[in-house]
Design an enzyme around this catalytic site. Structure first.
Site, PDB file in Angstrom:
ATOM      1  N   GLY A   1      -8.132  17.908  17.479  1.00 40.53           N
ATOM      2  CA  GLY A   1      -7.190  18.997  17.695  1.00 40.53           C
ATOM      3  C   GLY A   1      -7.409  20.155  16.737  1.00 40.53           C
ATOM      4  O   GLY A   1      -7.852  19.967  15.598  1.00 40.53           O
TER       5      GLY A   1
ATOM      6  N   GLY B   1     -18.542   5.533 -10.447  1.00 44.36           N
ATOM      7  CA  GLY B   1     -17.106   5.759 -10.330  1.00 44.36           C
ATOM      8  C   GLY B   1     -16.336   4.507 -10.647  1.00 44.36           C
ATOM      9  O   GLY B   1     -16.446   3.507  -9.929  1.00 44.36           O
TER      10      GLY B   1
ATOM     11  N   ASP C   1      -3.622  11.923   2.742  1.00 46.40           N
ATOM     12  CA  ASP C   1      -4.725  12.326   1.868  1.00 46.40           C
ATOM     13  C   ASP C   1      -5.086  13.795   1.980  1.00 46.40           C
ATOM     14  O   ASP C   1      -5.637  14.372   1.039  1.00 46.40           O
ATOM     15  CB  ASP C   1      -5.969  11.477   2.174  1.00 46.40           C
ATOM     16  CG  ASP C   1      -5.823  10.047   1.711  1.00 46.40           C
ATOM     17  OD1 ASP C   1      -4.746   9.692   1.182  1.00 46.40           O
ATOM     18  OD2 ASP C   1      -6.773   9.267   1.889  1.00 46.40           O
TER      19      ASP C   1
ATOM     20  N   HIS D   1      12.187 -19.809 -10.059  1.00 47.05           N
ATOM     21  CA  HIS D   1      11.338 -20.564 -10.983  1.00 47.05           C
ATOM     22  C   HIS D   1      10.681 -21.714 -10.232  1.00 47.05           C
ATOM     23  O   HIS D   1      11.360 -22.426  -9.500  1.00 47.05           O
ATOM     24  CB  HIS D   1      12.160 -21.121 -12.144  1.00 47.05           C
ATOM     25  CG  HIS D   1      11.355 -22.014 -13.053  1.00 47.05           C
ATOM     26  ND1 HIS D   1      10.464 -21.509 -13.974  1.00 47.05           N
ATOM     27  CD2 HIS D   1      11.291 -23.377 -13.139  1.00 47.05           C
ATOM     28  CE1 HIS D   1       9.898 -22.517 -14.617  1.00 47.05           C
ATOM     29  NE2 HIS D   1      10.377 -23.658 -14.135  1.00 47.05           N
TER      30      HIS D   1
END
Length: 464
Positions: A113, A178, A309, A443
């Site tokens: 688009g 990186g 992002d 626990h």
């Protein structure tokens, strides 16, 4: 010309979440995606990598830790099986996205688009056709592309994670450029299957955006599993040959050459905003191409919103999902919770051990706040961690001293990503360490480490 209340560009975690929420709020919705239904996350990112990392955990169990658990006899691990299952897991989740689109009456358009004007998007369909869509509001969720080192080209041996994750066999040796989340996760994965791994990071330590103590703990764990770590090193050259590669780095002012079969470049992402026709609607971007948004995800164009992002706020799938919810609710004028501070959102690295965090690091807190309380609870004091055979790591809480409200949390250890929601909820709704400490935890469980760290903020740890 077809008309929709909302058109979403991009069907990743943010895009499809926004589309669903908009449909739930009574809007007519179309979503446009050329190929990655479910986004990078479901196809070649979060989901298949976590499936592969699960196999890496099992590989470690039957090789490195076999004596601890009494495993006997000859055992081998098959990366091909791991790869096949990762694709099954990914493909199944992608099918789930298409099901959700049908369930909510969302129109799927398979293509690309581009904005024609403030109310029109032109779609070039994958089959060669074209569609023009009129919209009331549009949400841009087109994601980002892995960045490459300047002057370095991709090849069969110099790759980003997109290519590496689609290989059905691990390389015999690799240099990973990186030391962020992707680099660290692939270092964990490949070292579990016998690859010789060298991890190169330009900053003085791995995970440079995380708390220093966490980064140091992870570096020790990776080194113990045979990963060679070279920090404070910048790549000068990558020579790509038929029989392998060599990476030349500047390390403390000295030139060093590292040979390997493959190089993985994992240095970050660049927003996918260039080919969308944003100028036609007046959407402003940063010089690096990130779409600028306000706290409700609105861009400089009043009826165009952006999430995920492509905004470069915090490039994580769950952040995109949260942004998608806010955008859809803002469009519908429904109650929502704007995102005003991205540092308090959760972060996780699925290495071995895992790293999980939110908020300020200790260094940031001392600089920005001043007086703070720091509480650490080592997993070596956790019964559950010992039962799992994974007592390495800790929970570290940072709080302001007057009310004991959390400023940040930094965890390293087995499955610590599962412990974050309690802590981020506490930070968001100003729940104090004292209140966390009075919340009864199961626990034995790993969550008890959070309980103990909360007691530690008060200066009253029980099991330490």
């Amino acid at each position: 010309m077809e008309r929709f209340d909302v058109v979403v560009l991009g069907a990743g975690p943010g895009g499809y979440t926004a589309a669903i929420r908009a449909a739930q709020l009574g809007r007519s919705v179309a979503i446009v995606e050329p190929s990655m239904w479910g986004g990078v996350c479901l196809n070649i990112g979060c989901i298949p990598t976590k499936a592969l990392l699960r196999h890496a955990e099992i590989a470690d169990l039957v090789t490195v830790h076999r004596d601890r658990f009494g495993l006997r006899g000859e055992m081998t691990v098959d990366y091909g099986v791991a790869f096949a299952r990762s694709r099954e897991v990914a493909d199944g989740r992608v099918k789930g996205v298409h099901y959700l689109m049908r369930k909510h009456g969302i129109v799927e358009l398979h293509g690309k688009g581009r904005f024609r004007d403030a109310r029109t998007i032109d779609v070039v369909l994958n089959d060669g056709g074209r569609r023009a869509l009129r919209f009331g509001d549009a949400i841009v969720a087109t994601g980002a592309t892995p960045a490459m080192l300047t002057g370095i080209n991709r090849s069969d041996r110099v790759v980003t994670y997109e290519a590496l994750i689609m290989r059905d066999a691990p390389p015999p040796s690799i240099v990973i450029v990186g030391g962020g989340a992707i680099g660290v996760e692939f270092a964990t994965l490949l070292s579990s299957f016998g690859t010789s791994v060298t991890l190169v990071e330009a900053q003085p330590r791995l995970l440079p955006n995380e708390d220093a103590e966490v980064a140091i703990a992870l570096e020790k764990a990776l080194s113990a599993r045979g990963v060679t770590i070279v920090t404070g090193a910048t790549v000068q050259e990558i020579a790509d040959g038929r029989d392998g590669t060599s990476v030349v780095v500047d390390h403390d002012g000295l030139s060093r050459t590292i040979a390997a079969d493959t190089v993985l470049v994992a240095i970050g992402f660049r927003p996918n905003s260039a080919a969308l026709g944003l100028d036609a609607v007046g959407v402003q971007c940063t010089p690096r191409g990130a779409i600028e948004i306000d706290d409700s995800m609105r861009t400089s164009a009043s009826n165009v919103w952006a999430i995920g992002d492509v905004t470069a706020k915090l490039q994580l799938a769950h952040v995109a999902e949260a942004q998608g919810m806010v955008a859809a609710e803002s469009i519908a004028s429904a109650p929502t919770t704007p995102i005003t501070d991205y540092r308090i959102l959760p972060r996780a690295v699925f290495s071995t051990p895992q790293v999980a965090s939110f908020g300020l690091t200790e260094e940031q807190a001392r600089t920005e706040v001043g007086a703070i309380v720091v509480s650490r609870f080592p997993l070596a004091a956790s019964g559950r961690a010992h039962a799992l055979g994974a007592p390495e790591g800790f929970v570290k809480l940072i709080a302001e001293p007057q009310h004991g409200e959390l400023l940040g949390a930094h965890l390293v250890g087995a499955e610590v990503s599962e412990l974050l929601p309690e802590l981020t909820l506490a930070a968001q709704y100003e729940i104090s360490a004292a209140e966390i400490a009075r919340n009864v935890h199961v626990h034995p469980s790993m969550s008890e480490a959070v309980l103990e760290a909360a007691h530690g903020v008060l200066g009253q740890p029980i099991n330490l």
